[in-house]
Enzyme design. Structure first.
Site, short mmCIF file in Angstrom:
data_model
loop_
_atom_site.label_atom_id
_atom_site.label_comp_id
_atom_site.label_asym_id
_atom_site.label_seq_id
_atom_site.Cartn_x
_atom_site.Cartn_y
_atom_site.Cartn_z
N CYS A 1 28.98 -55.05 11.14
CA CYS A 1 29.58 -55.37 12.59
C CYS A 1 31.02 -55.94 12.31
CB CYS A 1 28.68 -56.21 13.30
SG CYS A 1 29.22 -56.66 14.83
N CYS B 1 23.40 -59.65 14.08
CA CYS B 1 24.67 -59.61 14.74
C CYS B 1 24.48 -58.70 16.10
CB CYS B 1 25.85 -59.06 13.88
SG CYS B 1 27.15 -58.92 14.64
#
Length: 374
Positions: free
Chosen positions: A99, A195
């Protein structure tokens, strides 16, 4: 003229204090919430919406502009698809690292630059240092919160445009600053979920929504079928809880030692110091070097194979195909393919390589991971 900083605001205390410090330092601060995942919980509430509202409240307190930007497609294409593919291969991925690589310090950076930003900023516990035109990633001052591990695959373009306003602070200091300025998020609990996928009580159920699973045999590495597993994607190397084979053997706990995807077998070993749980070296995929080029080889440095792990002394060499061969100074437990081997030279994070395969401490246990090349 003030320098413009586009700050990623997550709705947590860290990015809230980052916003405060940037404003106090004289920057023109614009807060942006990245909406990368949307799903309602069991009560019909979308946690991303709650986090965005918290970030908006802090931005209002600080009198800075605030916007929400949707990166759901980018997240699905660049992070979540990768996440699922890794599980299909029998590996255990780290989507937080990906991410950062693909969204926060890539898609978000490109978006910010289109808004004429001089810098982007994040509430990470890490630091950037420029030396002779090169930008180095340093660990955060707070060793318990240092997030350089998750930033190990970002590049020079991103680092040269990034500020980490709280990297020189401890978490305790960040909380104190938030409390002193009565920030809305001062006492908000830290997030511990993946995330932008969030915290989940039943992660196996979540995976089952996207991947097919098939039950199979649980086999003792020292011989004999001893149970059934619910699908190999539900297990990771070194796992102790949730295997479902208690009360067998010596009474010591069982641990996941390997996976055979072809034959759908989960291998387990009894006792926390069983040699089948240890490896002595690994092969890593071609790495991302933060300064853009590889250090001189062989490289003596330290490594982490998972977040919060103690630094492990290693020797690194580059193979002819560009992959890394990382030899540990001593055997290490539960090094897991799919995770990231992050290399350090003292305070400097050199880069990260996705773990491809591991070399067992005892050669007789090579059979427990037959799909991984040695």
């Amino acid at each position: 003229m003030k320098k413009r900083v586009i700050l990623g605001m997550s709705g947590g205390v860290d990015s809230s204090v980052a916003a405060l410090l940037l404003k106090e330092a004289g920057y023109e601060v614009i807060g942006i919430f990245m909406k990368n995942w949307e799903e309602k919980d069991e009560y019909g509430v979308c946690t991303a919406t709650e986090d965005a509202n918290d970030a908006r409240r802090v931005a209002s307190q600080l009198n800075i502009p605030f916007y929400t930007i949707n990166f759901e497609k980018e997240y699905w294409d660049r992070v979540f698809s990768y996440f699922l593919d890794e599980y299909k291969k029998g590996r255990t991925p780290n989507p937080d690292v990906m991410c950062n690589q693909e969204i926060k310090f890539n898609a978000f950076l490109d978006y910010a630059l289109k808004l004429d930003a001089d810098y982007i900023a994040m509430g990470h516990y890490a630091r950037v240092k420029e030396i002779d035109g090169k930008y180095y990633l340093l660990r955060g001052i707070d060793k318990n919160k240092d997030q350089s591990y998750f930033l190990s695959r970002i590049d020079q373009k991103a680092l040269s445009k990034t500020l980490f306003p709280i990297g020189h602070l401890t978490k305790k200091e960040v909380r104190k600053i938030a409390e002193e300025h009565n920030l809305y998020t001062a006492h908000k609990k830290d997030s511990t979920g993946i995330c932008f996928i969030g915290e989940r009580d039943d992660f196996d159920k979540f995976l089952d929504e996207y991947l097919l699973t098939k039950e199979g045999d649980i086999v003792n590495v020292d011989g004999g079928k001893i149970g059934r597993h619910t699908g190999l994607i539900h297990y990771t190397l070194g796992q102790r809880r949730g295997i479902g084979i208690g009360g067998i053997g010596t009474g010591e706990p069982w641990f996941v030692a390997g996976k055979d995807l072809k034959n759908n077998i989960l291998y387990v070993a009894q006792g926390e110091n069983h040699p089948a749980l240890y490896s002595i070296s690994l092969i890593g995929e071609p790495p991302k070097w933060i300064i853009g080029n590889a250090p001189d080889m062989p490289l003596k440095c330290t490594a982490k194979f998972r977040y919060r792990q103690k630094d492990i002394p290693v020797t690194v060499n580059i193979l002819d195909n560009g992959e890394l061969y990382i030899k540990y100074d001593y055997p290490v437990k539960a090094v897991t393919p799919g995770q990231v081997a992050v290399l350090y030279q003292d305070e400097i994070c050199l880069g990260g390589s996705i773990i491809k395969s591991i070399e067992p401490l005892d050669e007789k246990y090579k059979f427990i991971n037959p799909t991984w090349a040695y």
